[in-house]
Design a protein around this motif. Structure first.
Motif, mmCIF file in Angstrom:
data_model
loop_
_atom_site.group_PDB
_atom_site.id
_atom_site.type_symbol
_atom_site.label_atom_id
_atom_site.label_comp_id
_atom_site.label_asym_id
_atom_site.label_seq_id
_atom_site.Cartn_x
_atom_site.Cartn_y
_atom_site.Cartn_z
ATOM 1 N N ARG A 110 39.949 38.770 24.913
ATOM 2 C CA ARG A 110 39.481 37.416 24.632
ATOM 3 C C ARG A 110 40.550 36.557 24.027
ATOM 4 O O ARG A 110 41.389 37.054 23.283
ATOM 5 C CB ARG A 110 38.338 37.474 23.605
ATOM 6 N N LEU A 111 40.487 35.274 24.354
ATOM 7 C CA LEU A 111 41.262 34.269 23.618
ATOM 8 C C LEU A 111 40.239 33.335 22.993
ATOM 9 O O LEU A 111 39.183 33.079 23.596
ATOM 10 C CB LEU A 111 42.185 33.490 24.561
ATOM 11 N N LEU A 161 45.496 34.935 30.612
ATOM 12 C CA LEU A 161 44.315 35.797 30.580
ATOM 13 C C LEU A 161 44.215 36.453 31.956
ATOM 14 O O LEU A 161 44.314 35.767 32.983
ATOM 15 C CB LEU A 161 43.082 34.943 30.291
ATOM 16 N N SER A 169 35.977 32.784 26.552
ATOM 17 C CA SER A 169 36.358 34.041 27.222
ATOM 18 C C SER A 169 35.135 34.949 27.338
ATOM 19 O O SER A 169 35.060 35.978 26.675
ATOM 20 C CB SER A 169 37.433 34.763 26.420
ATOM 21 N N LYS A 204 51.485 41.748 23.006
ATOM 22 C CA LYS A 204 51.013 40.417 23.386
ATOM 23 C C LYS A 204 51.872 39.401 22.651
ATOM 24 O O LYS A 204 52.008 39.479 21.429
ATOM 25 C CB LYS A 204 49.543 40.233 22.980
ATOM 26 N N LYS A 211 44.462 29.957 30.680
ATOM 27 C CA LYS A 211 43.215 29.477 30.078
ATOM 28 C C LYS A 211 43.455 28.146 29.366
ATOM 29 O O LYS A 211 44.356 28.045 28.550
ATOM 30 C CB LYS A 211 42.692 30.517 29.074
ATOM 31 N N PRO A 263 37.054 38.750 31.839
ATOM 32 C CA PRO A 263 38.403 38.624 31.282
ATOM 33 C C PRO A 263 38.819 39.912 30.569
ATOM 34 O O PRO A 263 37.983 40.572 29.955
ATOM 35 C CB PRO A 263 38.261 37.483 30.264
ATOM 36 N N VAL A 293 35.516 31.420 31.378
ATOM 37 C CA VAL A 293 36.757 31.571 32.143
ATOM 38 C C VAL A 293 36.523 31.959 33.600
ATOM 39 O O VAL A 293 37.242 31.498 34.484
ATOM 40 C CB VAL A 293 37.734 32.569 31.467
ATOM 41 N N ARG A 326 49.043 32.154 24.566
ATOM 42 C CA ARG A 326 49.559 33.488 24.902
ATOM 43 C C ARG A 326 50.471 33.354 26.104
ATOM 44 O O ARG A 326 50.081 32.782 27.118
ATOM 45 C CB ARG A 326 48.424 34.457 25.204
#
Ligand code: URA
Length: 234
Positions: A103-104, A112, A73, A133, A67, A100, A86, A204
């Motif tokens: 969420r980010l 993602l 997201s 994560k 992402k 997705p 996304v 992430r």
């Protein structure tokens, strides 16, 4: 499966839109034009073409997206129309019902998973499953060891409960990797704010057994391999 359903599930339009497409003699099955929307297609065996392009049939799809910043997201139906979401970035998707997994934030980058497998998403996001994560984090200043210890032990970020214990691996004085097992709103940013630091970059890099493919630039994506899908499911 009925031909109209096959085309609708392949993302070619709503049931009534695809009926019109079929009536317009634009669809063939095994090289013969078919105008009956109820024609029974054998998925995986018959070759369905729309305007000379093969229509692939997939019931579930799985993508890994890196992402980029500035993209939200959400899925099409939930977004403010002026924003890119996304699922817009996955240009060769077959299914129209992708979303997705979690969420980010808009300004967060990184891994993602995009799918329409609701069971998998549910399992990965369930608070009881504690899926790890890992995030790469840059801060606006040095993180003192005592503050890193406080965060790792579980810290009050203003919710009913403190965060669960987590791991921090310092890379430099103000960049680090953090692994958390929850997914609270703005969690990583709030954990560092609780010790007086602001997050200036957040990416992430892994979720459960899946690690962001280093070949994917921000905005890049690829389908998950069979092996990756199996790992996620187990
Ligand atoms: N934590 C945050 O603060 N933001 C994200 O996007 C993900 C985790």
């Amino acid at each position: 499966m009925r031909l109209d359903r096959y085309l609708a599930e392949a993302g070619k339009g709503t049931r009534s839109e695809v009926k019109k497409i079929i009536a317009g003699r634009r669809v063939s099955v095994n090289s013969t034009i078919v105008t009956d929307p109820g024609y029974k297609v054998k998925e995986g065996a018959d070759l369905v073409m729309l305007d000379e392009t093969a229509v692939r049939f997939e019931t579930v799809e799985y993508f890994m997206l890196n992402k980029p910043q500035g993209v939200i997201s959400a899925t099409k139906d939930l977004r403010d129309k002026s924003q890119t979401c996304v699922t817009d970035l996955i240009t060769d998707k077959v299914r129209g019902d992708l979303f997705p997994v979690g969420r980010l934030d808009k300004d967060t980058e990184g891994l993602l998973i995009i799918t329409n497998d609701g069971d998998l998403a549910h399992r990965m996001l369930s608070p009881k499953k504690h899926v790890d994560k890992t995030y790469y984090v840059e801060l606006d200043g040095r993180l003192e060891e005592a503050d890193a210890e406080r965060i790792m032990a579980g810290i009050d970020i203003g919710d009913a409960k403190p965060t669960l214990p987590c791991e921090i691996n310092m890379l430099t004085g103000q960049s680090l990797l953090i692994t958390i097992r929850e997914g609270r709103y703005h969690q990583v940013k709030r954990m560092f704010q609780a010790v007086g630091r602001n997050v200036t970059a957040l990416r992430r890099i892994s979720m459960g057994p899946l690690t962001l493919d280093p070949d994917l630039e921000p905005g890049g994506y690829r389908r998950l391999t069979e092996q990756e899908i199996e790992m996620l499911k187990s």
